[in-house]
Design a protein around this motif. Sequence first.
Motif, short mmCIF file in Angstrom:
data_model
loop_
_atom_site.label_atom_id
_atom_site.label_comp_id
_atom_site.label_asym_id
_atom_site.label_seq_id
_atom_site.Cartn_x
_atom_site.Cartn_y
_atom_site.Cartn_z
N THR A 1 0.86 -1.17 0.00
CA THR A 1 0.00 0.00 0.00
C THR A 1 0.90 1.23 0.00
O THR A 1 2.13 1.13 0.08
N TYR B 1 -7.81 -2.37 -5.52
CA TYR B 1 -7.94 -3.56 -4.66
C TYR B 1 -7.11 -3.47 -3.39
O TYR B 1 -7.06 -4.44 -2.61
N ARG C 1 -9.68 0.17 -1.17
CA ARG C 1 -10.49 -1.06 -1.21
C ARG C 1 -11.97 -0.79 -0.98
O ARG C 1 -12.82 -1.30 -1.71
N ARG C 2 -12.27 0.01 0.03
CA ARG C 2 -13.68 0.18 0.39
C ARG C 2 -14.45 1.01 -0.62
O ARG C 2 -15.69 1.09 -0.55
N HIS D 1 -14.73 -4.69 -6.65
CA HIS D 1 -13.89 -5.88 -6.82
C HIS D 1 -14.60 -7.00 -7.58
O HIS D 1 -14.46 -8.17 -7.26
N GLU E 1 -7.30 -9.19 2.03
CA GLU E 1 -8.56 -9.82 1.62
C GLU E 1 -8.29 -10.90 0.58
O GLU E 1 -7.28 -10.88 -0.13
N GLU F 1 -7.49 -9.76 -2.88
CA GLU F 1 -6.14 -9.26 -3.09
C GLU F 1 -5.19 -10.39 -3.44
O GLU F 1 -4.33 -10.26 -4.32
#
Length: 285
Positions: free
Chosen positions: A39, A63, A68-69, A73, A182, A185
């Motif tokens: 990240t 992703y 992400r949120r 995806h 996740e 990912e």
Amino acid sequence: MKAEIAVLDIQGTHRIYTELHRSRTPAGTILLVNGSLSTLTSFAQTLRYLQPHFNVVLFDLPYAGQSRRHNNHQRLLSREDEADIIVGLIEHFQADHLLSFSWGGIASLKALARRPRHVRKAAIYSFSPVINGAMLDYLERGSQVLGACDRDGIAALVNGTIGKHLPSLYQRYNHRHIRSLELYEYAQMKFHVDTVLHHEGRSCVSQADAIDIPLLFLNGEWDEYTTPQDARLFAQHARQCDFHRVARAGHFIDVEHKRACLETRDAVLDFLLAPAIAQRQAVAV
């Protein structure tokens, strides 16, 4: 100075979390592209030595991390998709420099091959145009543990290979971070790894042929996976490129120890802050 945070809509498809860290006396704006399973926080060290000289833009791919949120995806992203995002961010921030790390080099070179109008120079950390024996073994083992969603196995593989020269504190952070990801990912990373194993996406020489700005490739002396020798193969294709081998450093060149960080800092700042014309002449000689 506090970062300016924004979530940008790129091409109406991707929502990208970004941080703009402004310099008090900027020589330009630089976009940082991180590697797989990372990240924007992985650039904390790099940010420290760049921000006094540049406005620095950090971001997370759809992703990953803080992005992400904001995304659904529903499909895996190709390196071309990632190049679209990089070009979109270059345009939005009018970034005139780019720096990438490790696997971020694939999408970055693809983006640079499109010749975005603002970018004048790019530094490519820990990347080479070939898959050598050590990298092939790493990718094959990586595909297995990613496919099995073996969280501890993935973390152990990273720390035991490309991360083996990291301090123990960084290795512990890596392990916690990687095992907390996740499932999508892991699926995304397996998709990229398998694409490379099938000889697609890793061959960047055609992109290098199309890039007309100065490039600097920095690789660690001890990096078995993207070696300084392999990186020099780009000289056969890129029009303007230079190379720097960071002494006593592995794959994670600027976070492994202080001396490697200082050497990386000095090499990249000398390259980025040199007048573009002078840099072209130096490479041509």
